[in-house]
Design an enzyme around this catalytic site. Structure first.
Site, mmCIF file in Angstrom:
data_model
loop_
_atom_site.group_PDB
_atom_site.id
_atom_site.type_symbol
_atom_site.label_atom_id
_atom_site.label_comp_id
_atom_site.label_asym_id
_atom_site.label_seq_id
_atom_site.Cartn_x
_atom_site.Cartn_y
_atom_site.Cartn_z
ATOM 1 N N GLY A 14 -0.028 -15.414 9.560
ATOM 2 C CA GLY A 14 -0.076 -14.151 8.834
ATOM 3 C C GLY A 14 0.765 -13.065 9.478
ATOM 4 O O GLY A 14 1.398 -13.274 10.511
ATOM 5 N N ARG A 92 -6.993 -6.732 2.539
ATOM 6 C CA ARG A 92 -7.209 -5.882 1.380
ATOM 7 C C ARG A 92 -5.863 -5.585 0.731
ATOM 8 O O ARG A 92 -4.885 -5.325 1.421
ATOM 9 C CB ARG A 92 -7.849 -4.593 1.880
ATOM 10 C CG ARG A 92 -8.284 -3.636 0.837
ATOM 11 C CD ARG A 92 -9.319 -2.713 1.460
ATOM 12 N NE ARG A 92 -8.740 -1.836 2.456
ATOM 13 C CZ ARG A 92 -8.801 -0.512 2.402
ATOM 14 N NH1 ARG A 92 -9.400 0.079 1.390
ATOM 15 N NH2 ARG A 92 -8.291 0.222 3.362
ATOM 16 N N ASP A 159 -8.505 2.395 15.187
ATOM 17 C CA ASP A 159 -9.019 3.725 14.838
ATOM 18 C C ASP A 159 -8.904 4.655 16.039
ATOM 19 O O ASP A 159 -8.533 5.821 15.910
ATOM 20 C CB ASP A 159 -10.483 3.611 14.405
ATOM 21 C CG ASP A 159 -10.670 2.532 13.361
ATOM 22 O OD1 ASP A 159 -10.464 2.795 12.182
ATOM 23 O OD2 ASP A 159 -10.983 1.385 13.750
ATOM 24 N N HIS A 187 -15.409 -0.136 11.452
ATOM 25 C CA HIS A 187 -13.961 -0.033 11.209
ATOM 26 C C HIS A 187 -13.769 0.123 9.704
ATOM 27 O O HIS A 187 -13.556 -0.847 8.981
ATOM 28 C CB HIS A 187 -13.216 -1.255 11.735
ATOM 29 C CG HIS A 187 -11.791 -1.272 11.239
ATOM 30 N ND1 HIS A 187 -10.879 -0.329 11.623
ATOM 31 C CD2 HIS A 187 -11.154 -2.071 10.362
ATOM 32 C CE1 HIS A 187 -9.730 -0.546 10.995
ATOM 33 N NE2 HIS A 187 -9.871 -1.608 10.227
HETATM 34 N N1 LIG Z 1 -9.697 -4.422 12.377
HETATM 35 C C1 LIG Z 1 -8.544 -3.834 12.094
HETATM 36 O O1 LIG Z 1 -8.242 -2.760 12.627
HETATM 37 C C2 LIG Z 1 -7.550 -4.457 11.129
HETATM 38 C C3 LIG Z 1 -6.308 -3.876 10.943
HETATM 39 C C4 LIG Z 1 -5.399 -4.471 10.070
HETATM 40 C C5 LIG Z 1 -5.761 -5.619 9.372
HETATM 41 N N2 LIG Z 1 -6.979 -6.145 9.561
HETATM 42 C C6 LIG Z 1 -7.394 -7.394 8.874
HETATM 43 O O2 LIG Z 1 -6.811 -8.515 9.544
HETATM 44 C C7 LIG Z 1 -6.784 -9.627 8.646
HETATM 45 C C8 LIG Z 1 -5.436 -10.313 8.667
HETATM 46 O O3 LIG Z 1 -4.442 -9.456 8.178
HETATM 47 P P1 LIG Z 1 -2.940 -9.952 7.928
HETATM 48 O O4 LIG Z 1 -2.210 -8.774 7.442
HETATM 49 O O5 LIG Z 1 -2.438 -10.717 9.106
HETATM 50 O O6 LIG Z 1 -3.177 -10.949 6.704
HETATM 51 P P2 LIG Z 1 -2.210 -12.110 6.154
HETATM 52 O O7 LIG Z 1 -2.657 -12.435 4.782
HETATM 53 O O8 LIG Z 1 -0.784 -11.781 6.406
HETATM 54 O O9 LIG Z 1 -2.584 -13.316 7.117
HETATM 55 C C9 LIG Z 1 -3.843 -13.871 7.122
HETATM 56 C C10 LIG Z 1 -3.702 -15.288 7.584
HETATM 57 O O10 LIG Z 1 -5.001 -15.816 7.751
HETATM 58 C C11 LIG Z 1 -4.988 -17.112 7.235
HETATM 59 N N3 LIG Z 1 -6.352 -17.518 6.928
HETATM 60 C C12 LIG Z 1 -7.081 -17.235 5.824
HETATM 61 N N4 LIG Z 1 -8.274 -17.829 5.912
HETATM 62 C C13 LIG Z 1 -8.298 -18.481 7.084
HETATM 63 C C14 LIG Z 1 -9.252 -19.301 7.738
HETATM 64 N N5 LIG Z 1 -10.426 -19.583 7.175
HETATM 65 N N6 LIG Z 1 -8.943 -19.805 8.964
HETATM 66 C C15 LIG Z 1 -7.761 -19.548 9.525
HETATM 67 N N7 LIG Z 1 -6.808 -18.798 8.956
HETATM 68 C C16 LIG Z 1 -7.081 -18.278 7.746
HETATM 69 C C17 LIG Z 1 -4.050 -17.056 6.029
HETATM 70 O O11 LIG Z 1 -3.588 -18.338 5.669
HETATM 71 C C18 LIG Z 1 -2.953 -16.180 6.586
HETATM 72 O O12 LIG Z 1 -1.958 -16.919 7.266
HETATM 73 C C19 LIG Z 1 -7.183 -9.045 7.288
HETATM 74 O O13 LIG Z 1 -8.572 -9.272 7.086
HETATM 75 C C20 LIG Z 1 -6.946 -7.563 7.444
HETATM 76 O O14 LIG Z 1 -7.727 -6.791 6.571
HETATM 77 C C21 LIG Z 1 -7.881 -5.606 10.431
HETATM 78 O O1 LIG Z 2 -7.731 -0.815 5.848
HETATM 79 C C1 LIG Z 2 -7.399 -1.996 5.775
HETATM 80 O O2 LIG Z 2 -7.776 -2.760 4.888
HETATM 81 C C2 LIG Z 2 -6.455 -2.555 6.809
HETATM 82 C C3 LIG Z 2 -6.894 -2.269 8.177
HETATM 83 O O3 LIG Z 2 -8.241 -2.445 8.395
HETATM 84 C C4 LIG Z 2 -6.432 -0.945 8.672
HETATM 85 O O4 LIG Z 2 -7.271 -0.167 9.121
HETATM 86 O O5 LIG Z 2 -5.214 -0.699 8.665
#
Ligand SMILES: NC(=O)c1ccc[n+]([C@@H]2O[C@H](COP(=O)([O-])OP(=O)(O)OC[C@H]3O[C@@H](n4cnc5c(N)ncnc54)[C@H](O)[C@@H]3O)[C@@H](O)[C@H]2O)c1
Ligand SMILES: O=C(O)C[C@H](O)C(=O)O
Length: 326
Positions: A14, A92, A159, A187
């Site tokens: 991802g 999202r 955050d 978060h």
């Molecule tokens: N906590 C935070 O501050 C924060 C910040 C940004 C994004 N996020 C979250 O991080 C996550 C990933 O974001 P991204 O932009 O890399 O998404 P993305 O869609 O680019 O990548 C997600 C990856 O996870 C893989 N995946 C899905 N289900 C899976 C599973 N069961 N096991 C293993 N891999 C799996 C997908 O195939 C994909 O390669 C999202 O849930 C996003 O909302 C959290």
């Molecule tokens: O808000 C989101 O869905 C993405 C991520 O958690 C963020 O804070 O950037």
């Protein structure tokens, strides 16, 4: 030469994975003298893309990269890992609320919690990044009864870093000079970034800013809605800043903060009126591979109200996944 540390990264194909893996392999997370073995988990349909990322990692010829494993099986990915970054989940997209992700992603974390329970190092440090991060971390923790609950954490560091940056812009001071910032709760837009205790060169940030309306009407909404603002602008959720926050979180947990406060989502021990086990953002310091809650902070009425809003949201999320936890 130190023995390599096994680091699992889920969602390796991802966008966060793409920003994260190269920095882990270059030593930015665990130290410039610490070899790592990357154990990469993604879905079966993403394995070709994972192979591509591995080819690029090879082509960097990182001296600290001691090995790589790619798999779609959590029990292979988590075998003997000392650090697990659970990133893989559905992100999202425009117009989607974080709650919509709840059930879509909850099941992933029961399976992964159980796999960690079975095969990970007994002291594994787990950071959940995939949203809704706090509740996913709670699910993973509850699905891993043989591991110490303290080893499960959720990412609030993005955050925290967003708040630091807004305060630096407001005060005209460098981010590095800001101490004692706290982010409480989930978060999500309900998180409560709290600069009442923060200082810059020993001076109170609250006194420097001295503007409650700015705090309530500008600062908190800006930090809380930053994820949505990035999705709106980029068409994709934050990735490089999220990966950066994950590196900060694990580096500080493993290598320590020298007394500096950072924010981690951790299972509550009941402090500050947060029910036990709720995965909640708290100010902590880290030392010798362990985090320690900053205790005894005074919570005024405005803060209590903000904390209650984010706590209520987490309690609702927890109720929404209770059926998955048996
Ligand atoms: N906590 C935070 O501050 C924060 C910040 C940004 C994004 N996020 C979250 O991080 C996550 C990933 O974001 P991204 O932009 O890399 O998404 P993305 O869609 O680019 O990548 C997600 C990856 O996870 C893989 N995946 C899905 N289900 C899976 C599973 N069961 N096991 C293993 N891999 C799996 C997908 O195939 C994909 O390669 C999202 O849930 C996003 O909302 C959290
Ligand atoms: O808000 C989101 O869905 C993405 C991520 O958690 C963020 O804070 O950037």
């Amino acid at each position: 030469m130190k023995a390599p540390v096994r680091v699992a990264v889920t969602g390796a194909a991802g966008q966060i994975g793409y920003s994260l893996l190269f920095r882990i392999a270059s030593g930015e997370m665990l130290g410039k003298d610490q070899p790592v073995i990357l154990q990469l988990l993604d879905l079966p349909q993403a394995q070709t893309a994972v192979k591509g990322v591995m080819m690029e990692l090879e082509d960097c010829a990182f001296p600290l990269l001691a090995g790589m494993v790619a798999t779609d099986d959590p029990e292979v990915a988590f075998k003997d890992v000392q650090v697990a970054l659970l990133v893989g989940a559905r992100p999202r997209s425009k117009g989607m609320e974080r709650k919509d992700l709840l059930t879509a992603n909850a099941e992933i974390f029961t399976v992964q919690g159980a796999a960690l329970n079975k095969v990970a190092d007994r002291n594994v440090k787990v950071l959940v990044v995939g949203n809704p991060a706090n509740t996913n971390a709670y699910i993973a923790m509850k699905s891993a009864p043989d591991l110490n609950p303290k080893n499960f954490t959720a990412m609030l560091r993005l955050d925290h870093n967003r708040a630091l940056s807004q305060i630096a812009a407001k005060t005209g001071k460098p981010v590095a000079a800001i101490e004692k910032l706290a982010v409480w709760g989930n978060h999500s837009p309900t998180m409560y970034a709290d600069y009442r205790f923060a200082t810059i060169d020993g001076q109170s940030v609250k006194d420097m800013i001295n503007d409650h309306e700015w705090n309530r009407d500008v600062f908190l909404p800006t930090v809380g809605k930053r994820g949505a603002a990035i999705i709106e602008a980029r068409g994709l959720s934050s990735a490089a800043s999220a990966a950066n926050a994950a590196i900060d979180h694990i580096r500080d947990w493993v290598l320590g903060t020298n007394g500096k406060w950072v924010t981690m989502g951790i299972p509550s021990d009941g402090s500050y009126g947060i029910p036990k086990d709720v995965m909640f953002g708290f100010p902590v310091t880290c030392e010798n591979g362990e985090y320690k809650l900053v205790e005894g902070l005074e919570i005024d009425q405005f803060s209590r109200d903000c904390i209650n809003v984010t706590l209520n949201e987490l309690e609702e999320e927890r109720a929404g996944v209770a059926h998955l936890l048996g």
